[in-house]
Every structure is written in structure tokens, then in C-alpha cells.
Design a protein around this motif. Structure first.
Motif, PDB file in Angstrom:
ATOM      1  N   ARG A 107      -3.145 -15.164   2.609  1.00  0.00           N
ATOM      2  CA  ARG A 107      -2.271 -14.225   2.353  1.00  0.00           C
ATOM      3  C   ARG A 107      -2.241 -14.165   1.037  1.00  0.00           C
ATOM      4  NH1 ARG A 107       2.881 -15.874   5.416  1.00  0.00           N
ATOM      5  NH2 ARG A 107       3.827 -13.952   4.038  1.00  0.00           N
ATOM      6  N   GLU A 108      -2.011 -15.417   0.229  1.00  0.00           N
ATOM      7  CA  GLU A 108      -1.952 -15.349  -1.272  1.00  0.00           C
ATOM      8  C   GLU A 108      -3.052 -14.601  -1.889  1.00  0.00           C
ATOM      9  OE1 GLU A 108      -1.205 -19.534  -1.925  1.00  0.00           O
ATOM     10  OE2 GLU A 108       0.813 -19.477  -1.699  1.00  0.00           O
ATOM     11  N   VAL A 109      -4.270 -15.069  -1.410  1.00  0.00           N
ATOM     12  CA  VAL A 109      -5.246 -14.300  -1.995  1.00  0.00           C
ATOM     13  C   VAL A 109      -5.640 -12.935  -1.781  1.00  0.00           C
ATOM     14  CG1 VAL A 109      -8.104 -14.507  -1.987  1.00  0.00           C
ATOM     15  CG2 VAL A 109      -6.763 -16.524  -2.067  1.00  0.00           C
ATOM     16  N   ALA A 110      -5.142 -12.456  -0.635  1.00  0.00           N
ATOM     17  CA  ALA A 110      -5.572 -11.131  -0.138  1.00  0.00           C
ATOM     18  C   ALA A 110      -4.311  -9.999  -0.565  1.00  0.00           C
ATOM     19  CB  ALA A 110      -5.311 -10.907   1.573  1.00  0.00           C
ATOM     20  N   ARG A 111      -3.100 -10.527  -0.854  1.00  0.00           N
ATOM     21  CA  ARG A 111      -1.863  -9.781  -1.372  1.00  0.00           C
ATOM     22  C   ARG A 111      -2.292  -8.742  -2.544  1.00  0.00           C
ATOM     23  NH1 ARG A 111       2.699 -14.040  -0.571  1.00  0.00           N
ATOM     24  NH2 ARG A 111       3.340 -13.456   1.545  1.00  0.00           N
ATOM     25  N   PRO A 112      -2.991  -9.281  -3.626  1.00  0.00           N
ATOM     26  CA  PRO A 112      -3.362  -8.254  -4.784  1.00  0.00           C
ATOM     27  C   PRO A 112      -4.240  -7.199  -4.111  1.00  0.00           C
ATOM     28  CG  PRO A 112      -3.408 -10.472  -5.342  1.00  0.00           C
ATOM     29  CD  PRO A 112      -3.456 -10.847  -3.938  1.00  0.00           C
ATOM     30  N   PHE A 113      -5.132  -7.535  -3.283  1.00  0.00           N
ATOM     31  CA  PHE A 113      -6.370  -6.565  -2.929  1.00  0.00           C
ATOM     32  C   PHE A 113      -5.623  -5.501  -2.061  1.00  0.00           C
ATOM     33  CE2 PHE A 113      -8.546 -10.249  -4.430  1.00  0.00           C
ATOM     34  CZ  PHE A 113      -9.209 -10.041  -5.487  1.00  0.00           C
ATOM     35  N   MET A 114      -4.582  -6.161  -1.118  1.00  0.00           N
ATOM     36  CA  MET A 114      -3.970  -4.973  -0.334  1.00  0.00           C
ATOM     37  C   MET A 114      -3.133  -4.214  -1.028  1.00  0.00           C
ATOM     38  SD  MET A 114      -3.074  -8.000   2.653  1.00  0.00           S
ATOM     39  CE  MET A 114      -2.215  -6.546   3.704  1.00  0.00           C
ATOM     40  N   GLU A 115      -2.368  -4.826  -2.066  1.00  0.00           N
ATOM     41  CA  GLU A 115      -1.765  -3.771  -2.972  1.00  0.00           C
ATOM     42  C   GLU A 115      -2.417  -2.658  -3.848  1.00  0.00           C
ATOM     43  OE1 GLU A 115       1.511  -2.682  -4.740  1.00  0.00           O
ATOM     44  OE2 GLU A 115       1.601  -4.072  -3.143  1.00  0.00           O
ATOM     45  N   ASP A 116      -3.739  -3.137  -3.972  1.00  0.00           N
ATOM     46  CA  ASP A 116      -4.682  -2.130  -4.623  1.00  0.00           C
ATOM     47  C   ASP A 116      -5.138  -1.143  -3.653  1.00  0.00           C
ATOM     48  OD1 ASP A 116      -4.836  -3.242  -6.960  1.00  0.00           O
ATOM     49  OD2 ASP A 116      -6.900  -4.207  -6.581  1.00  0.00           O
ATOM     50  N   LEU A 117      -5.301  -1.410  -2.423  1.00  0.00           N
ATOM     51  CA  LEU A 117      -5.618  -0.631  -1.226  1.00  0.00           C
ATOM     52  C   LEU A 117      -4.457   0.499  -0.994  1.00  0.00           C
ATOM     53  CD1 LEU A 117      -7.631  -2.733   1.340  1.00  0.00           C
ATOM     54  CD2 LEU A 117      -8.477  -0.923  -0.194  1.00  0.00           C
ATOM     55  N   TYR A 118      -3.347  -0.204  -1.111  1.00  0.00           N
ATOM     56  CA  TYR A 118      -1.937   0.550  -0.664  1.00  0.00           C
ATOM     57  C   TYR A 118      -1.839   1.682  -2.105  1.00  0.00           C
ATOM     58  CZ  TYR A 118       2.998   1.677  -1.201  1.00  0.00           C
ATOM     59  OH  TYR A 118       4.021   2.288  -1.236  1.00  0.00           O
ATOM     60  N   GLU A 119      -1.985   1.124  -3.184  1.00  0.00           N
ATOM     61  CA  GLU A 119      -1.716   1.959  -4.449  1.00  0.00           C
ATOM     62  C   GLU A 119      -2.945   3.123  -4.278  1.00  0.00           C
ATOM     63  OE1 GLU A 119       0.548   2.259  -6.257  1.00  0.00           O
ATOM     64  OE2 GLU A 119       1.525   0.290  -5.982  1.00  0.00           O
ATOM     65  N   ALA A 120      -3.815   2.888  -3.759  1.00  0.00           N
ATOM     66  CA  ALA A 120      -4.958   4.071  -3.549  1.00  0.00           C
ATOM     67  C   ALA A 120      -4.717   5.000  -2.647  1.00  0.00           C
ATOM     68  CB  ALA A 120      -6.303   3.161  -3.655  1.00  0.00           C
ATOM     69  N   THR A 121      -4.188   4.573  -1.623  1.00  0.00           N
ATOM     70  CA  THR A 121      -4.044   5.231  -0.502  1.00  0.00           C
ATOM     71  C   THR A 121      -2.738   5.846   0.020  1.00  0.00           C
ATOM     72  OG1 THR A 121      -3.989   3.442   1.139  1.00  0.00           O
ATOM     73  CG2 THR A 121      -6.195   4.348   0.552  1.00  0.00           C
ATOM     74  N   ARG A 122      -1.587   4.941  -0.129  1.00  0.00           N
ATOM     75  CA  ARG A 122      -0.339   5.173   0.220  1.00  0.00           C
ATOM     76  C   ARG A 122      -0.262   5.091   1.617  1.00  0.00           C
ATOM     77  NH1 ARG A 122       3.437   3.884  -3.561  1.00  0.00           N
ATOM     78  NH2 ARG A 122       2.669   4.007  -5.509  1.00  0.00           N
ATOM     79  N   HIS A 123      -1.124   4.500   2.422  1.00  0.00           N
ATOM     80  CA  HIS A 123      -1.057   4.220   3.810  1.00  0.00           C
ATOM     81  C   HIS A 123      -0.887   2.708   4.249  1.00  0.00           C
ATOM     82  CE1 HIS A 123      -1.409   8.432   4.544  1.00  0.00           C
ATOM     83  NE2 HIS A 123      -2.678   8.635   4.035  1.00  0.00           N
ATOM     84  N   HIS A 124      -0.990   2.495   5.417  1.00  0.00           N
ATOM     85  CA  HIS A 124      -0.801   1.021   5.822  1.00  0.00           C
ATOM     86  C   HIS A 124      -2.051   0.248   5.555  1.00  0.00           C
ATOM     87  CE1 HIS A 124       2.563   2.459   7.913  1.00  0.00           C
ATOM     88  NE2 HIS A 124       2.022   3.067   8.779  1.00  0.00           N
ATOM     89  N   VAL A 125      -1.759  -1.182   5.219  1.00  0.00           N
ATOM     90  CA  VAL A 125      -2.801  -1.921   4.923  1.00  0.00           C
ATOM     91  C   VAL A 125      -2.512  -2.977   5.810  1.00  0.00           C
ATOM     92  CG1 VAL A 125      -4.010  -3.182   3.136  1.00  0.00           C
ATOM     93  CG2 VAL A 125      -3.215  -1.099   2.636  1.00  0.00           C
TER      94      VAL A 125
END
Length: 269
Positions: free
Chosen positions: A94-112
Motif C-alpha cells: 500500500r505504501e508503494v502503491a499509494r502515490p501511483f494510485m493517486e496519479d491514476l485518480y488525478e488523471a481520471t477522477r474515477h475509482h482506483v
């Protein structure tokens, strides 16, 4: 649907049953459909007589594993959540994935979504969502069926042949909202996912959505989790979402020790 409780002999718990098993039985009585339980419901679902359930529940409340609501119902306690949050298989991931999940969220504004394989299910360990995103029923800590979710299909495609056979046979994961799969079609899907590296799945419940998921690999190139974006059906083309999911999956994989994983950092556009 309630799981049938084990038989209880008279008013005593099964002979030789350790105290720890009774306590675990009480904790196991909770699930996403049963988050609040009365004492009688707790005892019935755990297969324990009322007096034993009350005694064990009081101990769990004193320790913090359970809490009592103002209405007298039992709910899972915060201390149990604190302990569970230390699970090493989820924490580092989770610690590693969170920044990239945040990127995906910011790019799409959908569920990650981020999930790991746990037994016969996909366990959702992290989620990033917007209140304006399409409705989904997934909550962190919830178990998702393998055969009809994007993250589940990715995990199943890289799971043991024994688990794949049981899922294809409809022996696990079948619910009123997750009907038994067509074995031949599911096996074709799993083969395609292993070949392409992504799963693309359209679902109608609780709202029409498309899930695009990719595998996260760790040490030894072993698949340890799955990452997905869930977008409204008919909205953004999955062909536009897929490269972002792939890039995020490679970046997270590199962060958790996959050999030869991509080095790029996802950039929102």
C-alpha cells in the motif's frame, strides 16, 4: 446469506473447543452484510450458546476487538483494525502503491482499486475514489469474487490451476450478484489476460462500469496484487485508460522488488 452455524451440544460449546477458537468464531461472524450484530445474532452465527457468546464478547470488548453501540449491538473494534493494518503483505504494498494510485485518480477522477489474493477471494486493501465517480459496492477490507471483477480476474489468471478449476466449476465466489461463470469463456479470458497483461471487464451492477486491471509483480516476478481503474461504461475508452494502468503497475512492481520492472513514473494528463 448466513453461513450455517456448527451444531451446538445442548447449552455448551463443542467439547474440546479452545477458547481462542470461540473468540475467533465471534469475530468471524461479521462480514460486509453483517456489520452490526446483537448478542443473539452473534452467538447464532458463531455457533455458540448465549451465555458463552456473552462471556467471550465481553472479553473482546474489554480488549478492544469489539465495541458496543448505543443500541447494544456489537461491531468490530478499532484495536482489531489497528492490528490488521500491520499485516506485512498489505502494508508495504500500500505504501508503494499509494502515490501511483493517486496519479491514476488525478488523471481520471474515477475509482482506483488495489487488491491481493486471499484464499478464494480478492481482498481489497486500498481504494482511491471521488464522490462524483460512478457507484461501486467495493469497500476497503471487502472480499471480491475472482471471476467477475477486474482485479479478481488478474489474480485468478496467475493463481494455481487448482483454484482456477474450482472457480471455473462455480464452486467458489458464486453469489446472487456474481453468478457462476461459463467455464470455457472464463478459461479463454484468463489465457488472454496472461497474454496481454491486462483484464478488461464490463459489469452492470450496481452501475454499468468497465474495469481495467493489471498485475503487480514482486520478488521473483511473482504476481502479488492487482491494480485497476473502474470507469463508467460508455465513458472514457478503456484504450485510453489501459496505458496508464500498465505504467502504474510497472512502477509499483519496481517499487516492491520485481526484476526488470519499468522505471517510469506515471504522469497525469
Amino acid at each position: 446469506m448466513d453461513t450455517p452455524a456448527p451444531a451446538v451440544r445442548g447449552k455448551r460449546p463443542p467439547v474440546g473447543e479452545p477458547v481462542i477458537d470461540r473468540a475467533l468464531g465471534l469475530l468471524g461472524a461479521f462480514d460486509p452484510d453483517h456489520r452490526r450484530l446483537t448478542l443473539s445474532e452473534l452467538g447464532r452465527r458463531a455457533g455458540l450458546p448465549l451465555s458463552t457468546a456473552r462471556r467471550q464478547a465481553e472479553r473482546l470488548v474489554a480488549w478492544g476487538a469489539l465495541e458496543r453501540t448505543a443500541a447494544g449491538e456489537y461491531v468490530v473494534g478499532l484495536r482489531l483494525w489497528e492490528i490488521a493494518s500491520l499485516a506485512p503483505r498489505a502494508v508495504g504494498l500500500r505504501e508503494v502503491a499509494r502515490p501511483f494510485m493517486e496519479d491514476l485518480y488525478e488523471a481520471t477522477r474515477h475509482h482506483v482499486l488495489l487488491a491481493v489474493l486471499d484464499g478464494d477471494d480478492a481482498l481489497l486493501v486500498e481504494r482511491r475514489s471521488s464522490s462524483r465517480a460512478v457507484t461501486v459496492a467495493y469497500q476497503v477490507g471487502e472480499r471480491l469474487p475472482l471471476h467477475c471483477t477486474g482485479v479478481g480476474l488478474v489474480l485468478l489468471a496467475h493463481a494455481s490451476s487448482e483454484l482456477q478449476a474450482r472457480v471455473c466449476a462455480g464452486e467458489v465466489g458464486v453469489t446472487p450478484t456474481a453468478p457462476a461463470p461459463d467455464p470455457a469463456r472464463l478459461r479463454q479470458s484468463l489465457q488472454r489476460i496472461r497474454h496481454t497483461g491486462v483484464a478488461v471487464l464490463a459489469r452492470e451492477f450496481p452501475a454499468p462500469v468497465v474495469s481495467v486491471a493489471a498485475a503487480l509483480r514482486g520478488e521473483g516476478d511473482r504476481v502479488v496484487a492487482a491494480l485497476s481503474i473502474v470507469v463508467p461504461a460508455g465513458g472514457a475508452s478503456f484504450r485510453m485508460v489501459e496505458p496508464a494502468v500498465r505504467a502504474a503497475a510497472r512502477a509499483v512492481s519496481r517499487g516492491i522488488g520485481a526484476p526488470g520492472a519499468g522505471r517510469e513514473r506515471l504522469t497525469a494528463h
